[in-house]
Write a protein that holds these residues in place. Structure first.
Motif, PDB file in Angstrom:
ATOM      1  N   GLU A 253       0.814  -1.215   0.000  1.00 22.11           N
ATOM      2  CA  GLU A 253       0.000   0.000   0.000  1.00 22.11           C
ATOM      3  C   GLU A 253       0.846   1.263   0.000  1.00 22.11           C
ATOM      4  OE1 GLU A 253      -3.326   0.062  -0.242  1.00 22.11           O
ATOM      5  OE2 GLU A 253      -3.370  -2.116  -0.325  1.00 22.11           O
ATOM      6  N   GLY A 254       1.832   1.341  -0.855  1.00 25.13           N
ATOM      7  CA  GLY A 254       2.648   2.552  -0.884  1.00 25.13           C
ATOM      8  C   GLY A 254       3.739   2.469  -1.925  1.00 25.13           C
ATOM      9  N   ALA A 255       4.596   3.453  -1.855  1.00 26.43           N
ATOM     10  CA  ALA A 255       5.676   3.550  -2.841  1.00 26.43           C
ATOM     11  C   ALA A 255       7.003   3.071  -2.280  1.00 26.43           C
ATOM     12  CB  ALA A 255       5.828   4.993  -3.300  1.00 26.43           C
ATOM     13  N   GLY A 256       7.831   2.573  -3.182  1.00 24.59           N
ATOM     14  CA  GLY A 256       9.217   2.257  -2.885  1.00 24.59           C
ATOM     15  C   GLY A 256      10.064   3.074  -3.836  1.00 24.59           C
ATOM     16  N   GLU A 257      11.245   2.577  -4.147  1.00 24.37           N
ATOM     17  CA  GLU A 257      12.120   3.308  -5.052  1.00 24.37           C
ATOM     18  C   GLU A 257      12.847   2.333  -5.960  1.00 24.37           C
ATOM     19  OE1 GLU A 257      14.669   6.877  -3.831  1.00 24.37           O
ATOM     20  OE2 GLU A 257      16.107   5.224  -3.969  1.00 24.37           O
ATOM     21  N   VAL A 258      13.008   2.732  -7.228  1.00 25.73           N
ATOM     22  CA  VAL A 258      13.756   1.928  -8.183  1.00 25.73           C
ATOM     23  C   VAL A 258      14.842   2.777  -8.823  1.00 25.73           C
ATOM     24  CG1 VAL A 258      11.865   0.342  -8.701  1.00 25.73           C
ATOM     25  CG2 VAL A 258      12.120   2.411 -10.057  1.00 25.73           C
ATOM     26  N   LEU A 259      15.906   2.127  -9.233  1.00 24.95           N
ATOM     27  CA  LEU A 259      17.006   2.772  -9.943  1.00 24.95           C
ATOM     28  C   LEU A 259      16.898   2.332 -11.396  1.00 24.95           C
ATOM     29  CD1 LEU A 259      19.396   4.604  -9.261  1.00 24.95           C
ATOM     30  CD2 LEU A 259      20.786   2.558  -9.017  1.00 24.95           C
ATOM     31  N   LEU A 260      16.741   3.330 -12.304  1.00 22.41           N
ATOM     32  CA  LEU A 260      16.534   3.036 -13.717  1.00 22.41           C
ATOM     33  C   LEU A 260      17.616   3.684 -14.567  1.00 22.41           C
ATOM     34  CD1 LEU A 260      12.694   3.755 -13.932  1.00 22.41           C
ATOM     35  CD2 LEU A 260      13.811   1.515 -13.803  1.00 22.41           C
ATOM     36  N   PRO A 261      17.964   3.044 -15.691  1.00 21.27           N
ATOM     37  CA  PRO A 261      18.930   3.649 -16.601  1.00 21.27           C
ATOM     38  C   PRO A 261      18.306   4.848 -17.320  1.00 21.27           C
ATOM     39  CG  PRO A 261      18.050   1.637 -17.546  1.00 21.27           C
ATOM     40  CD  PRO A 261      17.482   1.746 -16.164  1.00 21.27           C
ATOM     41  N   VAL A 262      18.993   5.993 -17.260  1.00 16.90           N
ATOM     42  CA  VAL A 262      18.518   7.218 -17.906  1.00 16.90           C
ATOM     43  C   VAL A 262      19.709   7.954 -18.493  1.00 16.90           C
ATOM     44  CG1 VAL A 262      17.362   9.440 -17.541  1.00 16.90           C
ATOM     45  CG2 VAL A 262      16.605   7.429 -16.269  1.00 16.90           C
ATOM     46  N   ARG A 263      19.654   8.249 -19.788  1.00 17.98           N
ATOM     47  CA  ARG A 263      20.685   9.045 -20.464  1.00 17.98           C
ATOM     48  C   ARG A 263      22.106   8.600 -20.139  1.00 17.98           C
ATOM     49  NH1 ARG A 263      17.766  12.526 -17.677  1.00 17.98           N
ATOM     50  NH2 ARG A 263      19.599  13.233 -16.571  1.00 17.98           N
ATOM     51  N   GLY A 264      22.381   7.325 -20.165  1.00 19.41           N
ATOM     52  CA  GLY A 264      23.732   6.824 -19.940  1.00 19.41           C
ATOM     53  C   GLY A 264      24.121   6.710 -18.477  1.00 19.41           C
ATOM     54  N   GLY A 265      23.236   7.036 -17.564  1.00 21.66           N
ATOM     55  CA  GLY A 265      23.491   6.916 -16.132  1.00 21.66           C
ATOM     56  C   GLY A 265      22.325   6.199 -15.481  1.00 21.66           C
ATOM     57  N   SER A 266      22.160   6.397 -14.187  1.00 24.37           N
ATOM     58  CA  SER A 266      21.040   5.802 -13.455  1.00 24.37           C
ATOM     59  C   SER A 266      20.406   6.870 -12.584  1.00 24.37           C
ATOM     60  CB  SER A 266      21.520   4.658 -12.570  1.00 24.37           C
ATOM     61  OG  SER A 266      22.026   3.613 -13.354  1.00 24.37           O
ATOM     62  N   GLU A 267      19.081   6.810 -12.470  1.00 24.50           N
ATOM     63  CA  GLU A 267      18.351   7.754 -11.624  1.00 24.50           C
ATOM     64  C   GLU A 267      17.293   7.024 -10.825  1.00 24.50           C
ATOM     65  OE1 GLU A 267      16.911  11.272 -13.566  1.00 24.50           O
ATOM     66  OE2 GLU A 267      18.740  11.488 -14.752  1.00 24.50           O
ATOM     67  N   ALA A 268      16.987   7.563  -9.645  1.00 24.71           N
ATOM     68  CA  ALA A 268      15.982   6.976  -8.768  1.00 24.71           C
ATOM     69  C   ALA A 268      14.596   7.516  -9.128  1.00 24.71           C
ATOM     70  CB  ALA A 268      16.302   7.294  -7.317  1.00 24.71           C
ATOM     71  N   PHE A 269      13.614   6.621  -9.097  1.00 22.94           N
ATOM     72  CA  PHE A 269      12.217   6.973  -9.337  1.00 22.94           C
ATOM     73  C   PHE A 269      11.378   6.387  -8.205  1.00 22.94           C
ATOM     74  CE2 PHE A 269      14.005   7.416 -13.473  1.00 22.94           C
ATOM     75  CZ  PHE A 269      13.179   8.253 -14.209  1.00 22.94           C
ATOM     76  N   ALA A 270      10.312   7.092  -7.802  1.00 25.55           N
ATOM     77  CA  ALA A 270       9.334   6.513  -6.883  1.00 25.55           C
ATOM     78  C   ALA A 270       8.633   5.410  -7.661  1.00 25.55           C
ATOM     79  CB  ALA A 270       8.333   7.563  -6.431  1.00 25.55           C
ATOM     80  N   ALA A 271       8.343   4.293  -6.994  1.00 24.38           N
ATOM     81  CA  ALA A 271       7.755   3.157  -7.705  1.00 24.38           C
ATOM     82  C   ALA A 271       6.620   2.517  -6.923  1.00 24.38           C
ATOM     83  CB  ALA A 271       8.832   2.117  -7.990  1.00 24.38           C
ATOM     84  N   TRP A 272       5.595   2.140  -7.657  1.00 26.17           N
ATOM     85  CA  TRP A 272       4.465   1.411  -7.126  1.00 26.17           C
ATOM     86  C   TRP A 272       4.367   0.082  -7.857  1.00 26.17           C
ATOM     87  CZ3 TRP A 272       4.765   6.563  -6.932  1.00 26.17           C
ATOM     88  CH2 TRP A 272       4.237   7.219  -5.828  1.00 26.17           C
ATOM     89  N   ALA A 273       3.682  -0.887  -7.227  1.00 22.21           N
ATOM     90  CA  ALA A 273       3.469  -2.193  -7.839  1.00 22.21           C
ATOM     91  C   ALA A 273       2.149  -2.759  -7.335  1.00 22.21           C
ATOM     92  CB  ALA A 273       4.620  -3.134  -7.488  1.00 22.21           C
ATOM     93  N   GLU A 274       1.586  -3.720  -8.063  1.00 16.04           N
ATOM     94  CA  GLU A 274       0.327  -4.342  -7.658  1.00 16.04           C
ATOM     95  C   GLU A 274       0.500  -5.259  -6.451  1.00 16.04           C
ATOM     96  OE1 GLU A 274      -1.488  -6.153 -11.043  1.00 16.04           O
ATOM     97  OE2 GLU A 274      -1.797  -4.215 -12.038  1.00 16.04           O
ATOM     98  N   ALA A 275       1.710  -5.753  -6.236  1.00 12.80           N
ATOM     99  CA  ALA A 275       2.023  -6.622  -5.096  1.00 12.80           C
ATOM    100  C   ALA A 275       3.378  -6.175  -4.546  1.00 12.80           C
ATOM    101  CB  ALA A 275       2.085  -8.075  -5.542  1.00 12.80           C
ATOM    102  N   PRO A 276       3.655  -6.449  -3.270  1.00 11.86           N
ATOM    103  CA  PRO A 276       4.948  -6.037  -2.707  1.00 11.86           C
ATOM    104  C   PRO A 276       6.124  -6.612  -3.501  1.00 11.86           C
ATOM    105  CG  PRO A 276       3.478  -6.850  -0.995  1.00 11.86           C
ATOM    106  CD  PRO A 276       2.828  -7.160  -2.308  1.00 11.86           C
ATOM    107  N   ILE A 277       7.192  -5.825  -3.607  1.00  8.78           N
ATOM    108  CA  ILE A 277       8.414  -6.264  -4.275  1.00  8.78           C
ATOM    109  C   ILE A 277       9.592  -5.929  -3.364  1.00  8.78           C
ATOM    110  CG2 ILE A 277       9.905  -6.071  -6.297  1.00  8.78           C
ATOM    111  CD1 ILE A 277       7.471  -5.241  -7.929  1.00  8.78           C
ATOM    112  N   ALA A 278      10.431  -6.924  -3.110  1.00  8.48           N
ATOM    113  CA  ALA A 278      11.560  -6.773  -2.198  1.00  8.48           C
ATOM    114  C   ALA A 278      12.715  -5.992  -2.822  1.00  8.48           C
ATOM    115  CB  ALA A 278      12.054  -8.146  -1.759  1.00  8.48           C
ATOM    116  N   ARG A 279      13.514  -5.413  -1.953  1.00  8.54           N
ATOM    117  CA  ARG A 279      14.738  -4.717  -2.357  1.00  8.54           C
ATOM    118  C   ARG A 279      15.636  -5.676  -3.139  1.00  8.54           C
ATOM    119  NH1 ARG A 279      19.908  -3.434   0.376  1.00  8.54           N
ATOM    120  NH2 ARG A 279      20.538  -1.411  -0.408  1.00  8.54           N
TER     121      ARG A 279
END
Length: 77
Positions: free
Chosen positions: A28-54
């Motif tokens: 019931e909330g947001a976590g965080e993911v690291l995604l590839p962006v413009r040749g580097g990596s950036e953090a995004f707030a992330a939601w999912a339909e079911a819990p996802i572990a670090r």
């Protein structure tokens, strides 16, 4: 000289990007993911339909806002 502006970072869609969960995503909330962006990596707030572990690899299936995404475990089964 080109009159076309450089694309705005906020307009680049992360849909389809594969990254990693850096802060667990609860049911019931947001976590965080690291995604590839413009040749580097950036953090995004992330939601999912079911819990996802670090440290789980995920794929973006929807862009919620400029810095928020909906993800599923990757590979998605």
């Amino acid at each position: 000289m080109s009159l076309m502006a450089e694309p705005d970072v906020a307009e680049e869609s992360p849909v389809g990007a594969v990254g990693w969960v850096t802060v667990s995503i609860p049911a019931e909330g947001a976590g965080e993911v690291l995604l590839p962006v413009r040749g580097g990596s950036e953090a995004f707030a992330a939601w999912a339909e079911a819990p996802i572990a670090r440290n789980t690899q995920v794929m973006v299936v929807e862009r919620i806002s400029a810095r928020s995404v909906l993800v599923v475990p990757f590979p998605h089964t």
